[in-house]
Design an enzyme around this catalytic site. Structure first.
Site, PDB file in Angstrom:
ATOM      1  N   HIS A   1      -4.642   4.719   3.907  1.00 36.32           N
ATOM      2  CA  HIS A   1      -5.807   3.844   3.711  1.00 36.32           C
ATOM      3  C   HIS A   1      -6.891   4.592   2.926  1.00 36.32           C
ATOM      4  O   HIS A   1      -7.511   4.051   2.025  1.00 36.32           O
ATOM      5  CB  HIS A   1      -6.347   3.402   5.074  1.00 36.32           C
TER       6      HIS A   1
ATOM      7  N   TYR B   1       1.184   5.009  12.427  1.00 33.29           N
ATOM      8  CA  TYR B   1       1.300   3.587  12.750  1.00 33.29           C
ATOM      9  C   TYR B   1       2.262   2.803  11.845  1.00 33.29           C
ATOM     10  O   TYR B   1       2.681   1.722  12.214  1.00 33.29           O
ATOM     11  CB  TYR B   1      -0.086   2.919  12.722  1.00 33.29           C
TER      12      TYR B   1
ATOM     13  N   ARG C   1       0.867  -1.183   0.000  1.00 32.75           N
ATOM     14  CA  ARG C   1       0.000   0.000   0.000  1.00 32.75           C
ATOM     15  C   ARG C   1       0.900   1.229   0.000  1.00 32.75           C
ATOM     16  O   ARG C   1       1.654   1.438   0.946  1.00 32.75           O
ATOM     17  CB  ARG C   1      -0.906  -0.016   1.247  1.00 32.75           C
TER      18      ARG C   1
END
Ligand SMILES: Cc1ncc(C[n+]2csc(CCOP(=O)(O)OP(=O)(O)O)c2C)c(N)n1
Ligand SMILES: [Mg+2]
Length: 367
Positions: free
Chosen positions: A268, A277, A264
């Site tokens: 998100h 994170y 990724r």
């Protein structure tokens, strides 16, 4: 470790192909296939950059980018048949576009305006494209899995030579619908391909904490069919894997699971801040596996897309995207009468009464 901006050639892992191996694996039309996939991947990257920008400017409500997933999406679109059905997760809009869904209509869905087939009732990035067999996603993770299984069952019962493709992420493998869908498919042996798009994160949860199994692909065995892994940043590998799985499904060999693993390369969604994170160095590592960064040097080496041709193609796609945004963004919202439409074929009281009252209050303009 040298890094390069996404989409630029740089210090990336090379793709292990030459003309002979491509002809062998992809077939005689390998050049056309590769160019189609490349163009699709570029469109995906350019759209993501533009639309994330529009969201940041407050012009689009929400956006879920698919940077890093372009090879998987474009290769899947190239390997599917016209009659197949696609049940997407959050990041497969490119598949709809490459199957022929018009870009301005897709953009109208993001803006939620009068040309939006869902008339502003779905979230942005949840488009519907029925004309190309692309079903609107539900935000509820995993929902689309049993829906795809049911559709595959219907296709087989009707004798249609087509498959259903269920796309879902690593996080969705922990949903109840994953179990229900894969179990049902295994028992009925329906022509469904489970495409697990493992981008290694479910928002902030890394795939390593999603499950105790070594690979998510091996979960398929528990349902009585095979699961395999493919490098989701390698469009050739994904194209061949999907094409071969599809052929097996059409022969009635039962469902299959394909886990495409990639990185990724973006948050998100537009509502996320991954710096809170993700470990330091994640972005650098992801760039080594950038699907566009991997493909472009190969295309150059093969003489298929030399540098100037690549620049021209980029400009052409950027213009196409810019013009589609300019044509779509100013359109008005769906008319107020649309509030009362679509739910019932034959509306009845009190809905019709509410509609008439509302129309009178508005000055009586409803058609
Ligand atoms: C049933 C359900 N639980 C939680 C959420 C909140 N949620 C939205 S996206 C997401 C992560 C999905 O991760 P993954 O399946 O790996 O797909 P990705 O977004 O990485 O493509 C979660 C937990 C949700 N939408 N639905
Ligand atoms: Mg994920």
């Amino acid at each position: 470790m040298a890094s390069s901006p996404p989409g630029e050639p740089g210090d990336v892992l090379p793709l292990p192909y030459d003309a002979d191996s491509l002809a062998r694996r992809v077939g005689p039309a390998w050049k056309e296939t590769l160019l189609t996939i490349y163009r699709g991947m570029l469109l995906g990257r350019i759209l993501d950059q533009r639309l994330l920008g529009l969201q940041r400017q407050g012009r689009v409500g929400f956006y879920g980018p698919a940077m890093g997933q372009e090879a998987t999406n474009a290769a899947v679109a190239a390997a599917l048949g016209k009659e197949d059905w696609v049940f997407p997760g959050l990041r497969e809009q490119l598949v709809a576009l490459l199957r022929g869904h018009p870009l301005p209509v897709y953009l109208a869905q993001l803006f939620g305006n009068e040309k939006d087939p869902a008339r502003g009732r779905q979230m942005p990035c949840h488009p519907t494209a029925r004309e190309v067999g692309y079903v609107s996603m539900s935000s509820v993770i995993g929902n689309q899995i049993p829906q795809a299984v049911g559709t595959a069952w219907a296709l087989r019962r009707k004798g249609v030579a087509a498959i259903a493709l269920a796309c879902f992420g690593d996080g969705a493998t922990s949903s109840g619908d994953f179990h229900a869908g894969l179990n049902f498919a295994g028992v009925l042996r329906v022509p469904v391909l489970f495409l697990l798009t493992n981008n290694q994160w479910a928002i902030s949860l890394p795939a390593s904490r999603q499950s105790a199994v070594a690979t998510l692909a091996e979960k398929a065995r528990a349902y009585g069919f095979s699961g395999s892994r493919v490098d989701g940043t390698d469009p050739v590998a994904v194209f061949c894997a999907v094409r071969d799985a599809r052929e097996a499904l059409l022969k009635g060999e039962g469902p299959r699971l394909l886990e495409a693993v990639f990185y990724r390369m973006a948050p998100h969604s537009s509502s996320d801040d991954p710096t809170r994170y993700q470990p330091p160095g994640w972005g650098e590592e992801a760039r080594l596996h950038d699907p566009l960064g991997r493909l472009e040097p190969l295309l150059e080496k093969l003489g298929l897309v030399p540098g100037p041709a690549r620049d021209r193609l980029r400009e052409e796609i950027e213009t196409e995207v810019r013009q589609a945004i300019q044509a779509t963004e100013p359109l008005p919202p769906p008319g107020p009468e649309s509030l009362f439409e679509d739910t019932y074929r034959h509306p009845f009281p009190p809905l019709t009464e509410e509609r008439d009252r509302f129309d009178t209050e508005q000055g009586g303009h409803f058609p």
